[in-house]
Design a protein around this motif. Structure first.
Motif, PDB file in Angstrom:
ATOM      1  N   ALA A  85       0.830  -1.215   0.000  1.00  0.00           N
ATOM      2  CA  ALA A  85       0.000   0.000   0.000  1.00  0.00           C
ATOM      3  C   ALA A  85       0.861   1.260   0.000  1.00  0.00           C
ATOM      4  CB  ALA A  85      -0.976  -0.028   1.181  1.00  0.00           C
ATOM      5  N   LYS A  88      -0.807   6.825  -1.464  1.00  0.00           N
ATOM      6  CA  LYS A  88      -2.081   7.226  -0.854  1.00  0.00           C
ATOM      7  C   LYS A  88      -3.253   6.783  -1.717  1.00  0.00           C
ATOM      8  CE  LYS A  88      -4.591  11.050   1.234  1.00  0.00           C
ATOM      9  NZ  LYS A  88      -5.913  10.680   0.731  1.00  0.00           N
ATOM     10  N   ARG A  91      -4.097   3.301  -0.859  1.00  0.00           N
ATOM     11  CA  ARG A  91      -4.761   3.196   0.446  1.00  0.00           C
ATOM     12  C   ARG A  91      -6.204   3.691   0.359  1.00  0.00           C
ATOM     13  NH1 ARG A  91       0.523   4.799   1.469  1.00  0.00           N
ATOM     14  NH2 ARG A  91       0.014   7.005   1.787  1.00  0.00           N
ATOM     15  N   PHE A 104      -4.758   1.132   9.067  1.00  0.00           N
ATOM     16  CA  PHE A 104      -3.461   0.747   8.534  1.00  0.00           C
ATOM     17  C   PHE A 104      -2.439   0.759   9.646  1.00  0.00           C
ATOM     18  CE2 PHE A 104      -5.634   2.237   4.772  1.00  0.00           C
ATOM     19  CZ  PHE A 104      -5.184   1.408   3.767  1.00  0.00           C
TER      20      PHE A 104
END
Length: 171
Positions: A85, A88, A91, A104
């Motif tokens: 990940a 951004k 994510r 996370f």
């Protein structure tokens, strides 16, 4: 109200995602999925040859991880998945797949520590030569909501406990 949790343990290769995710899953308890096991064969082959993945390679993999998160939450089951990940946008994609109910754990360490770990491990498809490309791709998530940042210069049990403490504070 559900108590199910979805957690992605993230960071560059060599940070200990699998070990920490397994520790979290065992403690919570939650199902554990090794994100690397969900990579299409073409991705594994590419990385094995020392070729970094690009966004086109990563999106199908992230879709699979997103479905696993969504499916677990739909069944009211907690899940912990290891996944780099790095960006951004990745994510955010996973957050959307999980309906926003996603935490996370970002495992952060120095290049020297990460390189040492990568060169010491055996039987992993990701060569140490790809560390710098991963570090260049990484967008530090420490300031994003729902992210717990944990320094990896510690024994695994201590890292897992720090992650659990941080996750408890984000509930």
């Amino acid at each position: 109200m559900t108590n199910a949790r979805a957690i992605v343990v993230m960071g560059v290769s060599g940070c200990g995602k699998t070990s920490v995710a397994e520790g979290l899953a065992a403690t919570l308890p939650a199902a554990f999925i090794e994100g690397d096991s969900l990579h299409p064969a073409e991705n594994v082959e590419k990385m094995s040859k020392g070729i970094p993945l690009d966004d086109a390679d990563r999106w199908p993999w992230l879709d699979i991880i997103g479905r696993a998160l969504s499916d677990a939450l739909a069944q009211d089951k907690s899940i912990v998945i290891s996944c780099s990940a790095l960006k951004k946008v990745y994510r955010d994609h996973l957050r959307a797949a999980a309906g926003g109910k996603l935490s996370f754990v970002f495992l952060k360490g120095s290049r020297e520590l990460l390189l040492g770990r990568m060169t010491a491990r055996r039987g992993h498809f990701m060569p140490a030569s790809l560390l710098d490309s991963q570090l260049a791709t990484l967008e530090d998530p420490s300031d994003e909501p729902g992210v717990v940042t944990v320094d990896i210069d510690a024994p695994i049990a201590q890292i897992v406990n720090a992650a659990l403490d941080g996750l408890a504070a984000t509930r």
